[in-house]
Structures are given as structure tokens and as C-alpha cells.
Design a protein around this motif. Structure first.
Motif, short mmCIF file in Angstrom:
data_model
loop_
_atom_site.label_atom_id
_atom_site.label_comp_id
_atom_site.label_asym_id
_atom_site.label_seq_id
_atom_site.Cartn_x
_atom_site.Cartn_y
_atom_site.Cartn_z
N GLU A 1 0.84 -1.19 0.00
CA GLU A 1 0.00 0.00 0.00
C GLU A 1 0.88 1.24 0.00
N PRO A 2 0.38 2.34 -0.52
CA PRO A 2 1.22 3.56 -0.56
C PRO A 2 1.44 4.14 0.82
N THR A 3 2.32 3.51 1.58
CA THR A 3 2.52 3.91 2.97
C THR A 3 3.44 5.12 3.11
N THR A 4 4.39 5.27 2.18
CA THR A 4 5.29 6.41 2.29
C THR A 4 4.59 7.64 1.76
N ASP A 5 3.71 8.21 2.61
CA ASP A 5 3.07 9.44 2.18
C ASP A 5 3.75 10.61 2.86
N CYS A 6 4.97 10.37 3.35
CA CYS A 6 5.72 11.40 4.08
C CYS A 6 6.95 11.86 3.32
N PHE A 7 7.34 13.07 3.62
CA PHE A 7 8.68 13.51 3.28
C PHE A 7 9.58 13.10 4.44
N ILE A 8 10.60 12.31 4.16
CA ILE A 8 11.49 11.89 5.24
C ILE A 8 12.91 12.35 4.94
N ALA A 9 13.45 13.19 5.83
CA ALA A 9 14.85 13.59 5.70
C ALA A 9 15.68 12.57 6.46
N VAL A 10 16.42 11.75 5.74
CA VAL A 10 17.25 10.74 6.38
C VAL A 10 18.62 11.37 6.65
N MET A 11 18.94 11.50 7.92
CA MET A 11 20.15 12.23 8.31
C MET A 11 20.92 11.50 9.39
N LYS A 12 22.06 12.07 9.74
CA LYS A 12 22.94 11.48 10.76
C LYS A 12 22.28 11.51 12.13
N ASP B 1 13.59 11.35 1.23
CA ASP B 1 12.61 10.45 0.63
C ASP B 1 11.31 11.24 0.49
N THR B 2 10.60 11.01 -0.60
CA THR B 2 9.38 11.79 -0.82
C THR B 2 8.20 10.85 -1.04
N PRO B 3 6.99 11.36 -0.86
CA PRO B 3 5.82 10.49 -1.05
C PRO B 3 5.75 10.02 -2.50
N GLY B 4 5.34 8.79 -2.67
CA GLY B 4 5.18 8.27 -4.02
C GLY B 4 4.05 9.00 -4.72
N ILE B 5 4.28 9.33 -5.95
CA ILE B 5 3.24 10.02 -6.71
C ILE B 5 2.36 8.96 -7.36
N LEU B 6 1.06 9.11 -7.17
CA LEU B 6 0.15 8.08 -7.66
C LEU B 6 -0.22 8.32 -9.11
N ALA B 7 -0.51 7.23 -9.77
CA ALA B 7 -0.92 7.34 -11.17
C ALA B 7 -2.44 7.39 -11.26
#
Ligand code: MG
Ligand code: CA
Length: 539
Positions: free
Chosen positions: A91-102, A156-162
Motif C-alpha cells: 500500500e502507498p505507505t510512504t506518504d511522508c517527506f522523510i529527511a534521512v540524516m545522521k 525520501d518523498t511520497p510516491g506520486i500516484l498514477a
């Protein structure tokens, strides 16, 4: 005595000394660009003011792609570990902007929610608060304990739906958020799924807003193992065709073909291609810390030019406004004729049309403003920026090579998938590339040297060597074209005596086999292929 000389007058003649490119950029921004921006409400129209962390932050990589193109998986693949808050699912769970950092200095892995993130003065995300709660609830920072994060941060950015699904309202200006990141990151990686190449309208709009930053764009054609060779060629062609419609020059953007996850390859036939592409992409990511100063300088020049155009534009609108009556109708008229005003400024100040903001977008934004409150032109502010562009920027540019050289002595991006070269699964391992790194591994050609020696003897060597003519007669039997054989000859006749001894002959045969296996020949002989007795012939 003459203490007043140490005031304004003498300071003007002394160019400022910058300790580093980054510090210099921050300083010129604050002293020249920011005052111009501020005076003409640049931040309301284009981009919020830059903050200290914008200059000091680690290079950032922005991942953009439709739902399920493997963005999150790509990050996990690079880090070779999960990061907190990570969700991957059908399911499109990554509906977030995630800054992956140290992670913090104690090595704690945590998730910082958006609302806390935008009040942290040490992070570069403060301006994002203007996108409101709907966005902040969909924004987080995952602090992860990985050496990769010592050198870069990944968004990481939310997946864009088609299709239909994309019409679901996100509750915030998704395109504007993407634009904000695109302006600030060092690399934008667009991911496509080789297995399902459909480009939705929303994705197309996103690619369009990235256009101003197309020098940062790299393309990954992911999941390429899901299709066979022939389909892959077709998908590649279709991708370039689609991109041609949205990107100005798609052929300039490098496309990396691969399969960036840890599952078995579905079709194994392109393994070598994927390995080579991955190697190139990793090298590209590893170059980011070294090129960060140049990227920041480029972006700041771009911004300064836009700030100038904006100042001319706002001040000419102000100039046209009546002092008393008819303000509203004049404003409407000016907005309608904005194209003419653009052209007038282009002529008067010799500015190229490409430096101007998009006309219709500007018209929309101007509707919200009271033109009579705009400031008139203050030439000194513009002159200061011109002077900075001509002088300070040139000096900063000259500092870059020295700074880059100093940085490249330090390790680039390390850890995670970047560390696999030291294992038997590094590219070229067991094919001789490890010779010299691994004392148990002999010169690769040695493996088949008995075979080569038998052939060599049939060619009747004199004093241990065969002539060029003799070698040619044998080498053309490979059916390789003469251009290729000529290249092989140049790589193999290491002592340049026009003849081949047994080692050189063995090397030539080895290179012929490499070529016949469908691989490219090296431009220069890599050190691992140099015969032990000929090390002296390579500089
Ligand atoms: Mg994802
Ligand atoms: Ca020779």
C-alpha cells in the motif's frame, strides 16, 4: 590620527577575506543579496530567505518518483540497513517527506516530527513551516546511525500516484514543497520502474517544476531486472521519449539502469551492466561532497540574478501606480500587460528572457499584492549585487579547486553499499581487479598463461618475442575489427618495441577475450592488468 579612514571609505577598497567558499557565500548573501530580496519582497514571491544551515548543511540528495518505484528501498539499499520510521509496503505507505540524516552524537536513532524539525535552528528546514500543519504532519527526520550519513543526507518523498488516485487532495502544496527542496538539494534522482513505465500527470507537473534545476537531475531506471534485454531496450526508448516532452534536454541527463534492492535478480542476463551502472551512480553520489561548494555557488548566482530581475520588476510596477485614484484599475492593467513590462526591462537592462519568472505564475502572485506599497528602485542595492557577482563570486570561484583538492584527500561517502568493493563481490573481483589488493590473487593472465604459451610457441618466437606481423596474423583470427585490435596492441606492447613477448601476448589474448565477452576495453591499462615484470613501463 585619521581614525575616520578606517571607516567606510577604506573598507570599500579592501576586498573581504573569506576563509572558505561556504563562509564567503553566506557572507555575500547576507550583505548584498538579502537586502535586495528584502526590499522587494522577494521572499513572498519566490523563495524564503536563506538561513545559516542552508550554507553549512551536508549535501542533500532528493529522491523523486511515482509510487512503488523503489525510492525508500533505494535508501535502504544504500545504507544496507533500515532507518527509523521506515515503511515499505504494497500500500502507498510512504506518504511522508522523510529527511534521512545522521543520528545525534550519542548514536541514538530517532524520528523527529515535522513540527519540531522546523523550529530547530541547527537544521535547514525552518522555512518549511510556511507549508502549514497538513504538510508538517507528513514531514519527519529519521536520524540513522550510518557512516553514509556522515557525508550526505537523503530526502525520501511520497510516491506520486498514477491515474485517478492522484486527485486525492494532500492538503498542502505538494508541488511547492518539491520546488523548495529542488532549489536546495545537490542532486535530484528521478526513479522510474522499468516494469511499469507510466508517467502520471502529477509526476509530469513535478518534473516540470524541477526543470529550473535540471543540471541536478539524474535518472534511475530501477527494477530493470524484471524485464528481459529486448524489453529493456524498448522501455529505455519510451522513457527518453516521455522525458523529452517534459525536460528541455533529456539526453543530457544520465540514466542509470539497474536494480537497487537486495532481492535476487529476476532476469540475470544484465548483471554486469547493472554492476557497472551502480558503480557509476555510486561514484556520482560520492562526488557530491567534493562538488557541494560549486553547487552552492551556482545556485546563489542563479538566485542573485532572479533577485535583480525581481527588483526591476517590482520597482517598475510601483512607478506606474497613480498616487491617488484608480489604483485598482491600474493594477489590473499592469498585470494584463506584464509581458510588455518584461520585455521593457529585458531591453533596458540587457537581461535574457530566461532569467525572468514564469509569466502566468507571476501574474497570479501579483494579484495578492498592493502595488502602491512596493518600493521604488534603489540603484545602490542592485549595484552592490552586480559588484558582488563580478568580484566576490570570481574570487570565491577561484578558491574552489584548492578547497576541492583538500576535501578529496578525505574519504568521500563511506559505509553502507559504498563499502562493498572490499569484498569478493566488488566490481571486477576475481577478474584481476583485486590483484595488488589481495596478495593471494596473482596476475589474472597467469591463469591461462599455459594455454597462451602453447599458442605463442606455434608462432615461432625469436629470442622470446614474436613480430608485429606474426602477431597480427594470429590476432585477426578473433574477427575483431582492426580498430579494436590496434587498441589492444597499444595496451599490450608495454615496452613499445613493436613486438610481443609471452606476457604481452598473453595480455593481448586476455584483452581480446574481454572484448569478445561483450565488455569494453579500458582506455588505459589498469594497474591490475600490468604484467609483474612490466610494472616499470607504467607511470
Ligand atoms: Mg517509499
Ligand atoms: Ca613488446
Amino acid at each position: 590620527m585619521f581614525s575616520w579612514l578606517s571607516g567606510d571609505e577604506s573598507r570599500k577598497k579592501q576586498p573581504q577575506v573569506f576563509n572558505s567558499v561556504t563562509e564567503g557565500l553566506r557572507s555575500v548573501y547576507k550583505t548584498t543579496i538579502y537586502p535586495l530580496e528584502e526590499h522587494y519582497k522577494f521572499h513572498d514571491f519566490h523563495s524564503p530567505a536563506l538561513d545559516d544551515p542552508d550554507f553549512s548543511a551536508k549535501p542533500m540528495v532528493l529522491l523523486v518518483g511515482q509510487y512503488s518505484t523503489g525510492k525508500t528501498t533505494f535508501i535502504r539499499y544504500l545504507l544496507e540497513k533500515d532507518f527509523p520510521g521506515l515503511r515499505i509496503g504494497p500500500e502507498p505507505t510512504t506518504d511522508c517527506f522523510i529527511a534521512v540524516m545522521k543520528c545525534d552524537s550519542e548514536g541514538r536513532e530517532t524520528v523527529i516530527p515535522g513540527n519540531a524539525l522546523v523550529v530547530d535552528p541547527k537544521k535547514q528546514f525552518r522555512p518549511l513551516s510556511r507549508f502549514g500543519n497538513a504538510f508538517l504532519n507528513r514531514f519527519q527526520c529519521s536520524q540513522v546511525d550510518s557512516p553514509v550519513m556522515d557525508s550526505i543526507s537523503i530526502i525520501d518523498t511520497p510516491g506520486i500516484l498514477a491515474g485517478e488516485k492522484q486527485r486525492v487532495d494532500r492538503g498542502y502544496d505538494f508541488t511547492a514543497v518539491m520546488e523548495w527542496f529542488a532549489e536546495r538539494v545537490d542532486r535530484i534522482i528521478l526513479l522510474f520502474d522499468a516494469h511499469k513505465l507510466d508517467i502520471s500527470d502529477e509526476f509530469r507537473r513535478i518534473i516540470e517544476v524541477l526543470r529550473g534545476n535540471d543540471d541536478k537531475i539524474r535518472i534511475v531506471l530501477n527494477k530493470a531486472d524484471m524485464v528481459d534485454h529486448q524489453q529493456l531496450m524498448r522501455v529505455y526508448g519510451a522513457l527518453m521519449w516521455s522525458l523529452g516532452k517534459v525536460l528541455a534536454t533529456p539526453e543530457v541527463s544520465r540514466v542509470y539502469i539497474g536494480s537497487f534492492w537486495d532481492k535476487p535478480l529476476h532476469f540475470d542476463m544484465n548483471r554486469r551492466l547493472f554492476e557497472a551502472e551502480e558503480q557509476d551512480l555510486f561514484a556520482e553520489i560520492q562526488s557530491l561532497p567534493r562538488n557541494a561548494a560549486l553547487r552552492k555557488l551556482n545556485d546563489l548566482i542563479k538566485r542573485a540574478r532572479l533577485a535583480k530581475v525581481h527588483a526591476y520588476l517590482i520597482s517598475s510596477l510601483r512607478k506606474e501606480m497613480p498616487s491617488m485614484f484608480g489604483k485598482d484599475s491600474k493594477k489590473k492593467e499592469l498585470i494584463n500587460n506584464l509581458g510588455d513590462i518584461y520585455r521593457k526591462i529585458q531591453r533596458e537592462h540587457q537581461i535574457s528572457p530566461g532569467d525572468f519568472p514564469e509569466l502566468n505564475k507571476m501574474k497570479e502572485m501579483l494579484k495578492e499584492h498592493d502595488f502602491s506599497k512596493f518600493n521604488p528602485l534603489k540603484p545602490k542595492l542592485v549595484e552592490k549585487v552586480d559588484h558582488m557577482l563580478a568580484n566576490d563570486m570570481t574570487r570565491l570561484m577561484q578558491m574552489i579547486p584548492t578547497e576541492e583538492a583538500a576535501i578529496s584527500k578525505e574519504p568521500a561517502v563511506r559505509g553502507g553499499a559504498f563499502g562493498n568493493d572490499s569484498t569478493p563481490f566488488g566490481v571486477g573481483y576475481g577478474e584481476g581487479a583485486d590483484f595488488g589488493k589481495n596478495e593471494h590473487e596473482a596476475w589474472i593472465v597467469t591463469r591461462d598463461i599455459d594455454k597462451y604459451e602453447r599458442i605463442f610457441e606455434t608462432l615461432h618466437p625469436v629470442d622470446g618475442k614474436i613480430s608485429g606481423v606474426t602477431a597480427k596474423k594470429y590476432m585477426v583470427q578473433s574477427k575483431l575489427p582492426n580498430t579494436v585490435l590496434g587498441k589492444i596492441w597499444k595496451l599490450s606492447d608495454l615496452d613499445r618495441d613493436g613486438m610481443l613477448d609471452l606476457e604481452e601476448f598473453g595480455l593481448a589474448q586476455h584483452l581480446i577475450n574481454i572484448k569478445l565477452d561483450g565488455n569494453d576495453l579500458p582506455l588505459e591499462l589498469p594497474s591490475h592488468l600490468v604484467p609483474p615484470s612490466k610494472k616499470g613501463f607504467i607511470a
